[in-house]
Design an enzyme around this catalytic site. Structure first.
Site, PDB file in Angstrom:
ATOM      1  N   GLU A 123       0.896  -1.505   0.187  1.00  0.00           N
ATOM      2  CA  GLU A 123      -0.282  -0.125  -0.244  1.00  0.00           C
ATOM      3  C   GLU A 123       1.029   1.496   0.189  1.00  0.00           C
ATOM      4  OE1 GLU A 123      -3.777  -0.054  -0.498  1.00  0.00           O
ATOM      5  OE2 GLU A 123      -3.319  -2.181  -0.224  1.00  0.00           O
ATOM      6  N   TRP A 163       1.458   1.768  -3.717  1.00  0.00           N
ATOM      7  CA  TRP A 163       0.913   3.083  -3.992  1.00  0.00           C
ATOM      8  C   TRP A 163       0.955   4.300  -3.923  1.00  0.00           C
ATOM      9  CZ3 TRP A 163      -2.727   1.470  -7.751  1.00  0.00           C
ATOM     10  CH2 TRP A 163      -2.450   0.394  -7.790  1.00  0.00           C
ATOM     11  N   TRP A 194     -19.976  11.475 -20.834  1.00  0.00           N
ATOM     12  CA  TRP A 194     -20.526  12.011 -18.977  1.00  0.00           C
ATOM     13  C   TRP A 194     -21.890  12.992 -18.983  1.00  0.00           C
ATOM     14  CZ3 TRP A 194     -17.843   9.656 -15.560  1.00  0.00           C
ATOM     15  CH2 TRP A 194     -16.346   9.102 -15.743  1.00  0.00           C
ATOM     16  N   ASN A 201     -10.706   3.788   2.353  1.00  0.00           N
ATOM     17  CA  ASN A 201     -10.465   3.181   1.175  1.00  0.00           C
ATOM     18  C   ASN A 201     -11.210   3.043   0.710  1.00  0.00           C
ATOM     19  OD1 ASN A 201      -8.413   3.087  -1.008  1.00  0.00           O
ATOM     20  ND2 ASN A 201      -8.460   1.215  -0.533  1.00  0.00           N
ATOM     21  N   TRP A 245     -15.116  11.937 -13.044  1.00  0.00           N
ATOM     22  CA  TRP A 245     -14.772  11.813 -12.472  1.00  0.00           C
ATOM     23  C   TRP A 245     -14.786  12.720 -11.900  1.00  0.00           C
ATOM     24  CZ3 TRP A 245      -9.635  13.102 -12.649  1.00  0.00           C
ATOM     25  CH2 TRP A 245      -8.906  12.856 -13.605  1.00  0.00           C
ATOM     26  N   TRP A 295      -9.324   8.163  -8.101  1.00  0.00           N
ATOM     27  CA  TRP A 295     -10.214   8.357  -8.882  1.00  0.00           C
ATOM     28  C   TRP A 295      -9.926   8.053 -10.859  1.00  0.00           C
ATOM     29  CZ3 TRP A 295     -15.147  10.232  -7.849  1.00  0.00           C
ATOM     30  CH2 TRP A 295     -15.038  10.769  -6.949  1.00  0.00           C
TER      31      TRP A 295
END
Ligand SMILES: Cc1cc2nc3c(=O)[nH]c(=O)nc-3n(C[C@H](O)[C@H](O)[C@H](O)COP(=O)(O)OP(=O)(O)OC[C@H]3O[C@@H](n4cnc5c(N)ncnc54)[C@H](O)[C@@H]3O)c2cc1C
Length: 477
Positions: A276, A279, A307, A342, A360, A383
Site C-alpha cells: 500500500e 501505491w 458524461w 479506502n 470523475w 479517481w
C-alpha cells in the site's frame, strides 16, 4: 546566513534538508515557509488539508525552536519573488530544501535553483518523502510503469529505508529579518474546521504513537480488517505522509522494529501494508510523468465518455443524500472528519462516476477540497482507477453494487449507523437498502423515506445497465 526552505517536510526526524543545515553549524540560520496561494498550489492546498497544515505549522515552529533554537518564519506570495527578495535583503550563502514532484512545482524549484546558482549561492535539494524517486523506478527501456505489480517488483528490489542521521546543533540567529509573519492563518471562515481538527492531532509524538500501536497490533490482521470501514483496521498515516510529518522510511524503520524485514514479503498482512505504501510511490511516479492526469484521462479514448453533468446529482452525493446508506455514510464521514475509509472511497467514487454518470474530476475536486490527506497524485490515481481511465485501473465492467458492498464490508452496520443515524434503528437486513423494508418495519423504526432519509436517487439495476452501455461504446475504440 543559511536558509532552510520548509515545504511538505514538517518533521525533525529523517529530514535531509534540515540535517544539511545542522551540519554547517552556522549559528546564523533560519527556516522559512512560503504560503503561495497561486492556482497550481491551490490544486493541492484546499480547505481541509489547509486546516491540518495550519495546526501542524504551529507545532513544527515550536518543535524546531525547542530542539534546535531555529526560527521558522512565514511569508505569503510567489515563492520565486519571496526568495529572490529574501536573498537580496540578507546575505545568504546556502539554501536547502527537500524535493517536490508535481511538475509545475518541479519547474518552479528548477527556476529558483538556477537563480540562486547565478547569484553564487550554494543550493542543495534532497529526497525526504519517497522510498524511490520517480526517475529511479523506471522500466528497463526508461519509460514509466503503467502496471502497479511490475512497478512494485522493480521498486522493492531497490528498497533502501536507511534514515538520515540527524546532527545536533543550537542555532543563534543574529541577522534581523523583516517583512515576514510569525503565523499564517489558513483556517476557513466557517466553523466546520473544528471537527476536522478534533479528528487529527498535528503533533509529531502522537503520530508516532498512533503508528506504533498500529504496527504492534493491527498490522497483523490488516488483510482481514483493511476493507472494513466499521473497524479501525488501517494505519491512518495518510495526512501525516501528505505533509511529511512522517516519512515512508520512518514507517518501515518502525515496522522493522516489530517485524523483521525477512518476513515482510512472506507474511501476507505485512506484504499488503508495504505494498500500500508503494501505491503512493506509484501515484507519484505517474503524476511526475503524466501531469495532465489531474483533469484528463491517462488513456485518451476515455475522453469520449458520455458524461451527464448534473448539479443536483453532484450535490446529493456531496451532501451524503443519495439514498444509498454506505455512500451517504462515506460522504458524511468525509465532511465531518476530513477522511474516508479506502474501501468507501472506492464505493462512493464508483457511485458518482457509474451510477450518476458525473465526470470523475468533479468527484476528485470535491475530495481535494474536503480530505485532510488530499494529495494531487494519490487522488488523481484513485479517481482514474475507479473510472477505468488510468494506469492499471479497474476494468470498466466493475461497477460496485452499493447495496452488496455495504452488506459485505459494513457487516455489522456500525459504520452506517454511526454516520447515518436516522437509520440506526433499522434491522441489519434492511440497513443497506432501506427502500426494501416493509412499511410496517419503517413505521416501527420511525423512518419515513423521502422525509427522514432520501429515496434512492437512481435505481441500481437501471444505472448499472446504462453505465455498461456507455463504457462498452468506448472500450473497443
Ligand atoms: C477515489 C480515491 C481517492 C483517493 N485520494 C487520496 C488522497 O487524496 N490522498 C491519499 O493519501 N490517498 C488517497 N487515496 C488512497 C487511500 O484511500 C488512502 O491513502 C487511505 O485510505 C489512507 O488511509 P490509511 O493511511 O489508513 O491507509 P493504510 O491502509 O494504512 O495505508 C498506508 C498508506 O499507504 C498509502 N496508500 C494506501 N492505499 C493507497 C492508494 N490506493 N493510493 C495511494 N496511496 C495509498 C497511503 O499513504 C496510506 O497512508 C484515494 C483512494 C481513492 C479510491
Amino acid at each position: 546566513m543559511e536558509l532552510l526552505w520548509v515545504r511538505d517536510d514538517l518533521r525533525l526526524v529523517d529530514n535531509p534538508a534540515l540535517n544539511a543545515l545542522l551540519s554547517l553549524k552556522s549559528k546564523d540560520s533560519v527556516a522559512i515557509y512560503i504560503y503561495d496561494s497561486r492556482k497550481f498550489e491551490q490544486s493541492m492546498l484546499a480547505p481541509a488539508n489547509k486546516v491540518f497544515l495550519h495546526h501542524r505549522l504551529i507545532k513544527y515552529q515550536k518543535e524546531l525552536k525547542e530542539k534546535y533554537n531555529l526560527d521558522l518564519i512565514m511569508f505569503e506570495g510567489d515563492a520565486f519573488k519571496v526568495l529572490s527578495q529574501f536573498i537580496k535583503s540578507n546575505k545568504v550563502d546556502n539554501v536547502f530544501w527537500n524535493r517536490r514532484y508535481f511538475p509545475p512545482l518541479v519547474e518552479e524549484d528548477a527556476k529558483i535553483k538556477k537563480h540562486l546558482i547565478m547569484s553564487s549561492i550554494h543550493c542543495e535539494s534532497f529526497n525526504a518523502n519517497l522510498l524511490i524517486e520517480p526517475w529511479n523506478g523506471l522500466k528497463d527501456d526508461g519509460k514509466p510503469y503503467l502496471v502497479y505489480s511490475a512497478y512494485f517488483k522493480k521498486a522493492y528490489k531497490k528498497l533502501d529505508y536507511s534514515l538520515t542521521k540527524m546532527k545536533n546543533f543550537m542555532f543563534d540567529r543574529k541577522t534581523k529579518i523583516s517583512g515576514h509573519q510569525n503565523k499564517i492563518d489558513l483556517l476557513p471562515k466557517r466553523q466546520w474546521h473544528k471537527t476536522l481538527h478534533a479528528s487529527w492531532s498535528a503533533d509529531a509524538l502522537s503520530t508516532t504513537k498512533k503508528l506504533r500501536k498500529f504496527l504492534k497490533n493491527d498490522v497483523l490482521s490488516y488483510n482481514a480488517k483493511r476493507d472494513r470501514p466499521d473497524l479501525d483496521g488501517t494505519s491512518s498515516m495518510s495526512p501525516y505522509l501528505r505533509f511529511g510529518v512522517i516519512s515512508p522510511k520512518m514507517i518501515l524503520t518502525e515496522l522493522e522494529k516489530v517485524h523483521s524485514k525477512n518476513r515482510w514479503m512472506s507474511d501476507p498482512n505485512l506484504a499488503q501494508y508495504v505494498k500500500e505504501l508503494y501505491w503512493r510511490e506509484f501515484a507519484c511516479q505517474l503524476m511526475y510523468y503524466f501531469p495532465y492526469t489531474v483533469s484528463k484521462p491517462l488513456r485518451p479514448k476515455y475522453k469520449k465518455f458520455p458524461w451527464k453533468p448534473h448539479k443536483q446529482s453532484l450535490r446529493a452525493w456531496q451532501k451524503g443524500l443519495t439514498g444509498y446508506p454506505i455512500v451517504d455514510a462515506g460522504m458524511r464521514q468525509l465532511w465531518a472528519t476530513g477522511w474516508m475509509h479506502n474501501r468507501v472511497r472506492m464505493i462512493v467514487a464508483s457511485f458518482l462516476i457509474k451510477h450518476l454518470m458525473q465526470p470523475w474530476w468533479k468527484g476528485a475536486e470535491w475530495f481535494a477540497e474536503t480530505l485532510v490527506d488530499a494529495d494531487i497524485a494519490s487522488n488523481s490515481l484513485g479517481w482514474q482507477w475507479v473510472a477505468g481511465s488510468g494506469a492499471d485501473a479497474a476494468p470498466y465492467f466493475r461497477i460496485f453494487n452499493p447495496i452488496t458492498q455495504g452488506q459485505k464490508f459494513d457487516v455489522t452496520g456500525a459504520y452506517v449507523k454511526k454516520w447515518v443515524p436516522e437509520l440506526a434503528n433499522l434491522p441489519l437486513k434492511y440497513l443497506h437498502a432501506p427502500w426494501e423494508a416493509p412499511k410496517s418495519v419503517l413505521d416501527e423504526c420511525e423512518v419515513i423515506l423521502g422525509k427522514d432519509y432520501p429515496e434512492p436517487v437512481v435505481d441500481h439495476p437501471q444505472a448499472r445497465v446504462k453505465a455498461l452501455n456507455a463504457y462498452s461504446k468506448i472500450k473497443n475504440n
